[in-house]
Design a protein around this motif. Structure first.
Motif, mmCIF file in Angstrom:
data_model
loop_
_atom_site.group_PDB
_atom_site.id
_atom_site.type_symbol
_atom_site.label_atom_id
_atom_site.label_comp_id
_atom_site.label_asym_id
_atom_site.label_seq_id
_atom_site.Cartn_x
_atom_site.Cartn_y
_atom_site.Cartn_z
ATOM 1 N N GLU A 172 -0.762 -11.583 43.820
ATOM 2 C CA GLU A 172 -1.040 -11.951 42.442
ATOM 3 C C GLU A 172 -2.505 -11.732 42.142
ATOM 4 N N THR A 173 -2.772 -11.195 41.007
ATOM 5 C CA THR A 173 -4.156 -11.009 40.600
ATOM 6 C C THR A 173 -4.367 -11.730 39.281
ATOM 7 N N TRP A 179 3.307 -11.226 34.931
ATOM 8 C CA TRP A 179 4.333 -12.275 35.112
ATOM 9 C C TRP A 179 3.941 -13.590 34.468
ATOM 10 N N LYS A 191 -1.134 -21.730 34.850
ATOM 11 C CA LYS A 191 0.088 -22.489 35.130
ATOM 12 C C LYS A 191 0.293 -23.646 34.151
ATOM 13 N N PRO A 202 -6.746 -5.090 35.826
ATOM 14 C CA PRO A 202 -7.494 -4.635 36.999
ATOM 15 C C PRO A 202 -6.647 -3.763 37.913
ATOM 16 N N ILE A 203 -5.338 -3.883 37.830
ATOM 17 C CA ILE A 203 -4.455 -3.152 38.743
ATOM 18 C C ILE A 203 -3.198 -2.710 38.001
ATOM 19 N N MET A 204 -2.403 -1.918 38.738
ATOM 20 C CA MET A 204 -1.092 -1.542 38.245
ATOM 21 C C MET A 204 -0.133 -2.637 38.713
ATOM 22 N N GLY A 205 0.706 -3.117 37.875
ATOM 23 C CA GLY A 205 1.617 -4.170 38.311
ATOM 24 C C GLY A 205 2.437 -4.721 37.170
ATOM 25 N N GLU A 257 1.219 -9.148 38.985
ATOM 26 C CA GLU A 257 1.705 -9.125 40.356
ATOM 27 C C GLU A 257 2.025 -7.692 40.786
ATOM 28 N N ALA A 258 1.592 -7.366 41.990
ATOM 29 C CA ALA A 258 1.930 -6.063 42.561
ATOM 30 C C ALA A 258 2.005 -6.233 44.056
ATOM 31 N N MET A 259 3.033 -5.701 44.647
ATOM 32 C CA MET A 259 3.253 -5.804 46.089
ATOM 33 C C MET A 259 3.055 -7.236 46.567
ATOM 34 N N LYS A 260 3.596 -8.174 45.849
ATOM 35 C CA LYS A 260 3.587 -9.584 46.241
ATOM 36 C C LYS A 260 2.210 -10.220 46.136
#
Lengths: 691, 484
Positions: free
Chosen positions: A639-640, A609, A614, A603-606, A634-637
């Protein structure tokens, strides 16, 4: 009385009928561009002609339709709506004209009736004259278009597909005209077009046909559309005018080549000498010619590979509008030298299966014969090609009687259509409509369908209107499909275009999203970009001047060249991926296809991780539930969580832990499990545990 | 407390980056104070570094190794001869240990004492302090460890309830729970996220106030126990508790309620023993009942709207209070006769679930013109790094009344033009045009409720950028492959 777009079709047709003068339709922007320049004319150049056309006294300007429609989406990157609107705005006093291919509209497939009606309605405001033909002269195929055009208050111009053969008699064309006038409400509000798309009508033949039609329908307004291929266009047009044709198709002098149309000034001069008055404003005509002379040099690259008139067209009948695309295909396919043989094959083919060589018939003829000739060339060289063509010619001379031939010749003849395309098969089964002069001989069916040909005819060939059998398109579903592909709500116009050309439209919309409306660029820049350092291009957007100047072109490093442009006095660096590199890139980063279920996109750039949630690390072969967290980016702290789109088994994990991913990159491939399968798999899993 | 001679600051260390560092530098220059900023690897060419008088390299790009490394920051401030440290917001601004470390190093920390920060950092302790000061607080349960506790509480006060991280802040680590059956899953999730975000897993729950508005009061306190408030700010336009649009004053409060709440705020700040500037946040229910939720012991992103309507520089006042200058204003002197709105321009893509959008700003046209203020930390050509907060610019408009301020904000948003990264601007434009926003009918759920409508825009790059990209491509390739 004068002709004007603001008047009703009835008033305009009456004005034509009562006028002793002869009118012209200028086909330059559409048909001439298609026939001699592979439809590559830019809107930037063409639209400059609008003010001159607007005051030249033409009956209409053919600026729309035909193959240009598709070409605009495919390679010119012009929105057919934008183009139509622009012409209408810049040319308010002269009629705009389109060419529409009955059930195929401006495309290459037969469309359901609701698509036809929707598309016609969408263009009605911008197009005044609707020339409509059917390649089988099967008039019922024109009905939805006729109804929409007449209901919309525009001028319907049904066309009879004209050719020269034993069957194409005056009586035949009178019969077709009867049918046409029946669906058009008589002669009052329509113009009948004689569509001589190959350019084969001799002056005598055209005069005779015109006379035959006018004898029966003295009030009928007739237009003659004629290509120049045989070299006889100018005298044929003049003969038609003398016989009573009211409107002639011509083009601007500097547009004339060989497969397009006759030069307007020559035709006008000849008519004048014959004592036939025209309504042309010659200074206006000359202004347009001057402008064309200024830009026509840009298109040399796209002119036909074979130049010069060809009287042989009276035998092979390839339409002017199909020449360039055929040449282009032959050149790209490396079989240009076979062109003369293909044309000779076509001359035979139209004796075996009779229909009119115009879209989509011309495409069927072309693919059939380009296929046959290439096949035999590959198998036995030119010798085998020549032998086959000789055999065909002898076969025709013997009245297509197989019994007159030796077994091996018989076999060769029956093998002629062995690799027939689906389009040809459909044609022979009546899926486009009944053939104009009856079905071809049995040997053709035997050749096309093989042993089961009799059953095929009995079961699958039908005579009634093909449109009646075609169920309506679910427009809502198509809209959703397009919305998914372009990731936003499509406009009504985009939907109309997509219904006809689904593939081309999606690519076109993507091009526009990335590059904007490139039709504002001068033609030289459009074709070749900026060449010299310090050279610049000036153009306007919404009346505001823009200047883009080339500052530097970097060396190619890792497949990327950096182009520095000064854009309205601000420096910008554009990294451009070079084509050699693009394929490598594509192989490196895979993107999820939103139309394929089970492909999970980032869904995003990142950064990936976690693969799984979990509690569980996922691997290929694991089964996941719908809505379960299958990955976390994770991107810019932030989490997606990436959730499973459905129940399924993981077929592939396309990324590695801690890999940097981009938006829409393929993360995972899930194979959805049917409900039964889910149960079964779960059970087998449990079983394993017990064991 | 008797007034003492204020200390002088000749050089200030700004322990922050981006727009707030730039904004602080500007005030320092007005006061004749030289500035030093720290920077991380990726920020070497950032605007706050360019603007500041001096800069010190702090370390690698991740904040934990640079901006949030207490030892490095304190050392940088001392080595450069600074007398004071300004923390801004985020990073170390609410870190009591940092405030203490500054004090221990002989540096003036521009903010409240480390004890106050520590207390305000613990949400439970804050609530107790506020309750002790006589402020109405939201019914809640401290230190929740089981779902059963939550279910019982939910039944008592009515659903929904909200779980919050004890160590949370800035709107992060909150989870709404609508019914008993969601309790278990929500609690697990909240604990795990809190652990990851803040390093502590403790959570508490509160009653969720439906239809509430988020309204906060700015206050200023000197070192001698004098406190005034600078009025209220409305921050209800938020997404997942992240504010997007703020304004002052709130369109909900009348003068009576404003004064009443103001008194409560001043009283609470005095009891807390607060010095410099802070904020007390409230939820105001539709019945106008108000509940204090937390104290922000630092400058806030939205301090600008207050500045625009009261005509005071809040950071200047923080510096003054921190060095011991007494507060000279009386509450009656604070008069509010205008209205200000701020929009936060974040480098993120609202259409893609507000995912961060980082990269190079290839073109920038900042806003300008009358009655508009822009605080930003970017410039044409700068890189927006992926390591920090996505706020890149704040646009503030002011007018005699709310409609005028909205009109000016629409104009400013139209003027702002940025290439290279996606921003919240199209969404902000939709908010400024939304009838419910314009008429003041909204609560903290506004964005969530109207998200589909608000995202119904087509984000288009500038036409000229696209055409330039085309020319660049054709020029690089030597000829147009699309038409051939």
């Amino acid at each position: 009385m004068t002709i004007h777009p603001s008047k009703s079709p009835r008033e305009n047709v009456a004005a034509l009928r009562n006028d002793r003068r002869v009118y012209f339709t200028n086909t330059g922007p559409r048909d001439t561009g298609q026939s001699d320049y592979k439809n590559r004319h830019t809107l930037y150049d063409l639209i400059r002609l609008a003010p001159f056309y607007n005051r030249s006294g033409y009956f209409s300007i053919e600026n729309h339709g035909g193959a240009r429609f598709h070409q605009n989406l495919l390679q010119n990157m012009i929105d057919p709506f934008e183009e139509a609107i622009l012409w209408k705005e810049r040319m308010p006093d002269v009629m705009t004209q389109t060419l529409v291919r009955s059930t195929n509209l401006w495309g290459y497939r037969m469309y359901p009736r609701n698509v036809i009606r929707l598309s016609v309605k969408a263009f009605l405001p911008y197009v005044d004259v609707w020339r409509c033909f059917d390649f089988l002269n099967y008039v019922p195929n024109m009905i939805p278009i006729a109804e929409e055009v007449m209901k919309g208050g525009k001028l319907f111009q049904p066309a009879i597909s004209f050719s020269v053969s034993e069957d194409c008699t005056d009586a035949y064309y009178r019969k077709v005209t009867d049918e046409i006038l029946r669906i058009s409400g008589g002669t009052e509000s329509v113009i009948l077009c004689i569509k001589d798309m190959a350019g084969v009508g001799s002056p005598g033949r055209i005069a005779q046909l015109t006379d035959a039609l006018l004898q029966k329908y003295p009030d009928l307004v007739i237009q003659y559309h004629r290509h120049a291929t045989d070299g006889l266009a100018v005298p044929a047009l003049a003969a038609a005018a003398r016989a009573g044709v009211k409107i002639l198709d011509v083009t601007d002098d500097p547009f004339t080549r060989y497969y397009g149309h006759a030069p307007v000034r020559a035709v006008q001069a000849l008519l004048q000498e014959m004592g036939i008055d025209t309504r042309l404003d010659l200074p206006g005509v000359d202004k347009a010619a001057e402008a064309i002379t200024g830009f026509i040099g840009h298109y040399q690259e796209f002119e036909s590979q074979f130049r010069g008139f060809s009287y042989k067209v009276t035998e092979h009948r390839m339409p002017g509008g199909a020449f360039p695309s055929s040449f282009e295909q032959a050149a790209k396919g490396g079989f240009l030298p076979l062109m003369p043989y293909i044309l000779r094959g076509m001359s035979n083919g139209n004796r075996f299966i009779e229909y009119f060589d115009v879209t989509p018939g011309s495409q069927i003829t072309w693919t059939t014969w380009a296929g046959i000739i290439q096949y035999h060339y590959k198998e036995g060289g030119l010798k085998q090609v020549e032998d086959l063509l000789d055999l065909c010619e002898r076969f025709i001379a013997r009245g297509q009687s197989l019994d007159a031939f030796r077994p091996e010749e018989k076999e060769a003849l029956l093998g002629l259509y062995a690799r027939a395309t689906d389009d040809l098969k459909n044609l022979l089964l009546g899926k486009y409509g009944p053939l104009p002069f009856g079905w071809p001989a049995d040997w053709v069916y035997q050749s096309v369908f093989g042993d089961g040909w009799r059953e095929k005819i009995a079961k699958d060939r039908f005579e009634e209107s093909p449109l009646a059998k075609k169920s309506d398109e679910e427009i809502g579903r198509v809209r959703e499909e397009l919305q998914k592909k372009i990731e936003r709500n499509p406009t009504e116009e985009e939907l109309v275009l997509y219904l006809q050309h689904p593939g081309a439209v999606v690519d076109f919309i993507r091009f526009r999203t990335r590059f904007g409306n490139t039709t504002v660029l001068p033609t030289g820049i459009w074709f070749d970009g900026l060449k010299a350092f310090g050279s610049e291009v000036n153009f306007e957007t919404r009346g505001k001047p823009n200047t883009i100047k080339l500052i530097s072109i970097g060396q190619e490093v890792d497949g990327v060249k950096h182009i520095v442009l000064s854009v309205n006095s601000t420096m910008h660096v554009f990294p451009v991926e070079m084509p050699s590199h693009k394929t490598v890139q594509k192989a490196g980063t895979r993107f999820a296809d939103p139309t394929v279920s089970g492909q999970v996109a980032s869904p995003i750039m990142g950064n990936v991780w976690r693969i799984g949630d979990k509690d569980r690390i996922l691997k290929t072969g694991d089964i996941v539930k719908e809505g379960e967290e299958i990955m976390n980016i994770e991107a810019m702290k932030v989490e997606t969580a990436v959730l499973a789109p459905g129940h399924g088994v993981i077929r592939e994990i396309a990324v590695k832990l801690n890999e940097a991913v981009v938006e829409k990159q393929l993360l995972m491939v899930l194979e959805e499990l049917p409900p039964e399968e889910q149960k079964r798999t779960r059970r087998s899993k449990t079983n394993k545990k017990t064991r | 407390m008797p007034e003492s001679q204020p200390k002088t600051i000749r050089k200030l260390f700004i322990a922050n980056r981006g727009e707030i560092a730039c904004r602080t530098i500007r005030t320092c220059w007005e006061l004749g104070i030289r500035t030093v900023v720290g920077y991380s690897d990726c920020d070497a060419l950032s605007y706050h570094v360019k603007l500041s008088d001096e800069a010190v390299h702090l370390g690698p790009s991740p904040a934990a190794l640079s901006y949030m490394d207490i030892a490095k920051v304190v050392d940088a401030a001392r080595r450069t001869g600074c007398e004071a440290v300004f923390p801004g917001y985020g990073f170390l601004s609410e870190n009591a240990e940092f405030a203490r470390a500054c004090r221990d190093a002989g540096l003036i920390f521009i903010g409240p004492s480390s004890e106050v920060i520590a207390r305000m950092g613990d949400k439970i302790a804050t609530k107790q302090t506020l309750a002790d000061a006589g402020v109405q607080i939201i019914p809640g349960l401290p230190r929740v460890t089981s779902a059963d506790q939550m279910v019982k509480f939910g039944k008592e006060v009515g659903w929904p309830i909200i779980i919050k991280a004890v160590a949370g802040g800035g709107g992060r680590g909150m989870h709404r729970v609508d019914s008993a059956d969601q309790a278990k899953a929500a609690l697990e999730r909240a604990v795990s996220i809190s652990q990851k975000l803040f390093g502590r897993g403790e959570v508490y729950v509160e009653k969720y106030i439906r239809g509430a508005r988020h309204i906060e009061f700015q206050f200023i306190a000197d070192a001698y126990g004098r406190v005034i408030h600078l009025g209220d700010r409305e921050c209800s336009i938020q997404r997942r508790h992240q504010k997007l649009v703020e304004e002052a004053p709130s369109s909900l409060l009348d003068d009576r309620l404003r004064n009443e709440m103001g008194h409560v705020v001043v009283k609470a700040a005095k009891e807390i023993g607060y010095v410099t500037a802070g904020t007390l946040e409230f939820l105001v229910a539709p019945d106008r009942r108000y509940y204090a939720i937390e104290v922000n012991p630092r400058i806030q992103v939205e301090h600008t709207v207050t500045e625009m309507i009261v005509g005071l520089d809040i950071i200047r006042m923080m510096i003054r209070m921190a060095v011991g200058t007494p507060l000279r204003f009386r509450q009656e002197e604070i008069r509010i006769t205008s209205h200000a709105i701020q929009c936060r321009v974040n480098a993120e893509d609202p259409k893609n679930d507000f995912a961060p959008s980082y990269g190079t700003v290839t073109y920038l046209r900042q806003v300008s013109g009358p009655f508009v203020r822009a605080d930003s930390g970017i410039f044409q050509g700068c890189e927006i790094p992926p390591f920090y907060d996505s706020l890149i610019s704040k646009i503030c408009s002011v007018g005699k009344d709310r409609p005028t301020a909205i009109e000016r904000m629409r104009r400013a948003l139209s003027e702002f033009n940025i290439w290279g990264v996606k921003t919240t601007i199209p969404l902000l434009k939709k908010i400024m045009d939304h009838p419910d926003f314009v008429s003041g009918r909204f609560d903290t759920d506004f964005i969530d409720e109207h998200l589909a409508e608000l995202l119904d825009y087509v984000e288009d790059e500038d036409e000229i950028l696209k055409i330039s990209r085309f020319i660049a491509e054709i020029t690089a390739l030597g000829k147009n492959p699309y038409c051939r």
